[in-house]
Design an enzyme around this catalytic site. Structure first.
Site, PDB file in Angstrom:
ATOM      1  N   GLU A 280       4.977  48.295  -3.687  1.00 27.20           N
ATOM      2  CA  GLU A 280       3.820  48.103  -2.801  1.00 27.20           C
ATOM      3  C   GLU A 280       2.764  49.180  -3.054  1.00 27.20           C
ATOM      4  OE1 GLU A 280       3.220  45.437  -0.897  1.00 27.20           O
ATOM      5  OE2 GLU A 280       5.095  44.717  -1.764  1.00 27.20           O
ATOM      6  N   TRP A 283       0.984  47.966  -5.860  1.00 24.14           N
ATOM      7  CA  TRP A 283      -0.005  46.926  -5.499  1.00 24.14           C
ATOM      8  C   TRP A 283      -1.325  47.596  -5.111  1.00 24.14           C
ATOM      9  CZ3 TRP A 283      -0.314  41.877  -6.243  1.00 24.14           C
ATOM     10  CH2 TRP A 283       0.853  41.110  -6.379  1.00 24.14           C
ATOM     11  N   TRP A 311     -18.452  26.411   1.191  1.00 21.03           N
ATOM     12  CA  TRP A 311     -17.975  27.118   2.399  1.00 21.03           C
ATOM     13  C   TRP A 311     -18.664  26.538   3.623  1.00 21.03           C
ATOM     14  CZ3 TRP A 311     -13.816  29.906   1.529  1.00 21.03           C
ATOM     15  CH2 TRP A 311     -13.628  30.486   0.275  1.00 21.03           C
ATOM     16  N   ASN A 346       1.220  43.003   7.428  1.00 24.22           N
ATOM     17  CA  ASN A 346       0.757  42.379   6.173  1.00 24.22           C
ATOM     18  C   ASN A 346       0.989  40.871   6.150  1.00 24.22           C
ATOM     19  OD1 ASN A 346      -0.152  42.390   3.336  1.00 24.22           O
ATOM     20  ND2 ASN A 346       1.976  41.833   2.940  1.00 24.22           N
ATOM     21  N   TRP A 364     -14.505  33.945   2.563  1.00 25.35           N
ATOM     22  CA  TRP A 364     -13.629  35.109   2.686  1.00 25.35           C
ATOM     23  C   TRP A 364     -14.406  36.393   2.971  1.00 25.35           C
ATOM     24  CZ3 TRP A 364     -14.519  39.029  -0.781  1.00 25.35           C
ATOM     25  CH2 TRP A 364     -15.183  38.698  -1.965  1.00 25.35           C
ATOM     26  N   TRP A 387      -8.312  39.720   0.385  1.00 25.86           N
ATOM     27  CA  TRP A 387      -9.082  38.524   0.749  1.00 25.86           C
ATOM     28  C   TRP A 387      -9.235  37.567  -0.423  1.00 25.86           C
ATOM     29  CZ3 TRP A 387      -9.994  36.282   5.179  1.00 25.86           C
ATOM     30  CH2 TRP A 387      -9.756  37.026   6.321  1.00 25.86           C
TER      31      TRP A 387
END
Ligand SMILES: Cc1cc2nc3c(=O)[nH]c(=O)nc-3n(C[C@H](O)[C@H](O)[C@H](O)COP(=O)(O)OP(=O)(O)OC[C@H]3O[C@@H](n4cnc5c(N)ncnc54)[C@H](O)[C@@H]3O)c2cc1C
Length: 487
Positions: A280, A283, A311, A346, A364, A387
């Site tokens: 993580e 990440w 959108w 998360n 987003w 996102w």
């Protein structure tokens, strides 16, 4: 006497701080400074919740610096002018800082570096916030990675070469002519009292608190991190994100402490939990790697085909989402956790983001902006990455056809209904069978639980099935259009 300025930014700590360490080893006197210049920080300038954190983090840093003999000077931007005045007032001959890898920082800092070097000052920057420089990890052909798994594999082979975290300086000397600067309170970083109280109840801020959070996590949760980290109601994650963002702790320190947990006899079965945690942290590195190489992704999709996606403009839907009033319990619970504590689990971040982009069809960027303002860990790299992942348009994105069903996600990741009951007290009396989807409950059950849909809890603002079909059709259209486009 050789005097050096240490310019603090996202490295609000004493230990494992390369700029501070350099100053402590090379200079006779040190001038630690923080310069408040949000207008120079582009999209990464702190939002409301981050400003709250920043206030407390600066206070903590100032106390720690005072203790070792060198008070923190706080100034306002423009940074160039403030640094120039500070150099003139203190007779400093060197400036040290640690790099921030966001586009606006990179551009400004490069200009400052050449400006002061041209004046004959020694200017050096270090890496305090990442395990690896974003340009160090590259594919065989020298290009940046766009997929996590091979990036992770390469990082794994490099973990052994990450420098050991350094100890804090024990003592610093100040020059005699320190300017007074501005008071922390004058930066007006704190929000209204009621919001700040919620954040304060959820988090302790500062370098010491960061280490306490890490130690608590290693003691209580790291061994089961791989299996518990997805359960929304469990204290199964480290909650280090804001500490890492503000640099109260370094990823080197986090990884070292996690690795040392493997040596503890009581954690002999913890290796998978430890590896998952380090993954993580990587990440996080990957998000910074991507932002560094693709700075346009702050506002543009990495996968440019997504520019063609239609959108929706839906102010009412966006408002309902922000306030936790969509009528979809797991989403509302997450959005309330976010607003009340400045943090969201998360797994729930992924669920609420999927609902916004895919079911409500809202861009987003709108979700990223709300997160940026309300998260204490708001981080341009991680937020942009998260996102774009959720919208399906980033690196390693969830494929376009993966549209989370929030009810199934809630069943799976809040099986005991604890998360929903904590954050949606108005639904707490509903039986387990209906609490994740109150719209399916018979009227008598709703009445007995004191729930009136549309009155004290909203009816769903979207039809999940119809909007899922709409999103799939839009993605299919986008893919077909891009495959027909002239090369
Ligand atoms: C839509 C969306 C937006 C997000 N926005 C942010 C953000 O602004 N700031 C932020 O720090 N994280 C963000 N994340 C990633 C992740 O949700 C948080 O880092 C995590 O929930 C923080 O809790 P923790 O410290 O307990 O995490 P842990 O599970 O304990 O993880 C340890 C650390 O690893 C890093 N990390 C974990 N997951 C990720 C990830 N997916 N991407 C990048 N780093 C990760 C964080 O620094 C975290 O503190 C976002 C995720 C999504 C889906």
């Amino acid at each position: 006497m050789r005097t050096a300025i240490v310019w603090f930014r996202r490295d609000l700590r004493l230990a494992d701080n390369p700029a501070l360490r350099l100053a402590a080893s090379l200079a006779d006197a040190v001038v630690p400074v923080y310069i408040h210049a949000p207008e120079e920080e582009g999209a990464g300038a702190p939002g409301g919740a981050s400003r709250w954190w920043l206030h407390h983090s600066l206070r903590s840093l100032a106390t720690d610096l005072q203790r070792i003999g060198s008070p923190l000077t706080i100034l306002r931007g423009p940074t160039l002018n403030s640094l120039q005045r500070l150099i003139d007032q203190t007779g400093s001959t060197a400036i040290y800082w640690n790099r921030v890898y966001e586009p606006a920082f990179i551009e400004r800092d490069a200009k400052l570096k050449s400006h002061f070097r041209e004046q004959g000052l020694e200017v050096q920057s270090g890496n305090a916030s990442l395990l690896f420089e974003p340009w160090e990890v590259a594919t065989g052909s020298g290009t940046p990675y766009r997929v996590f798994t091979p990036y992770w594999r390469q990082c794994q082979t490099r973990l052994g070469s990450v420098p050991k975290a350094a100890a804090p300086p024990k003592k610093l000397a100040s020059p005699p002519n320190l300017p007074s600067g501005v008071a922390l309170d004058d930066l007006a970083l704190l929000p209204t009292r009621s919001w700040g109280d919620g954040l304060a109840a959820a988090f302790q801020v500062g370098e010491k608190a960061a280490h306490q959070a890490l130690d608590r996590f290693v003691e209580d949760a790291i061994a089961d991190y791989d299996t518990r980290r997805d359960f929304a109601a469990e204290p199964g994650t480290s909650r280090l994100s804001a500490h890492l963002h503000f640099g109260e702790i370094s990823p080197r320190q986090a990884v070292e402490v996690a690795q040392s947990a493997a040596l503890h006899p009581q954690r002999s079965g913890a290796s998978l939990g430890i590896e998952t945690f380090i993954k993580e942290i990587v990440w996080r590195e990957f998000a910074h790697h991507l932002l560094f190489h693709y700075p346009q992704t702050v506002s543009e999709p990495l996968d440019v085909r997504f520019n063609a996606l239609p959108w929706q403009v839906d102010d009412a839907g966006l408002k309902a989402w922000c306030r936790g009033l969509t009528g979809i319990p797991i989403v509302d619970a997450g959005m309330r956790q976010l607003y009340q504590t400045g943090w969201m689990h998360n797994r729930v971040r992924m669920i609420v983001a999927s609902l916004l982009c895919k079911n409500l069809g809202i861009h987003w960027r709108e979700g990223a902006a709300w997160f940026h303002d309300t998260l204490v860990d708001a981080d341009l790299a991680a937020n942009t990455f998260g996102w774009q992942w959720a919208a399906g348009c980033g690196a390693d994105a969830a494929p376009y056809y993966r549209i989370f069903n929030p009810t199934l996600q809630a069943e799976r990741f809040d099986p005991k209904r604890l998360y929903i009951r904590q954050w949606l007290p108005e639904l707490a009396a509903l039986p387990d069978a209906y609490i994740h989807q109150p719209v399916t409950a018979p009227l008598s059950v709703l009445r007995a639980a004191g729930v009136t849909l549309g009155k004290n809890y909203p009816s769903p603002v979207v039809d999940l099935k119809a909007t899922r079909d709409r999103a799939l059709a839009a993605y299919a259209h986008m893919r077909a259009a891009s495959s027909n486009a002239p090369a």
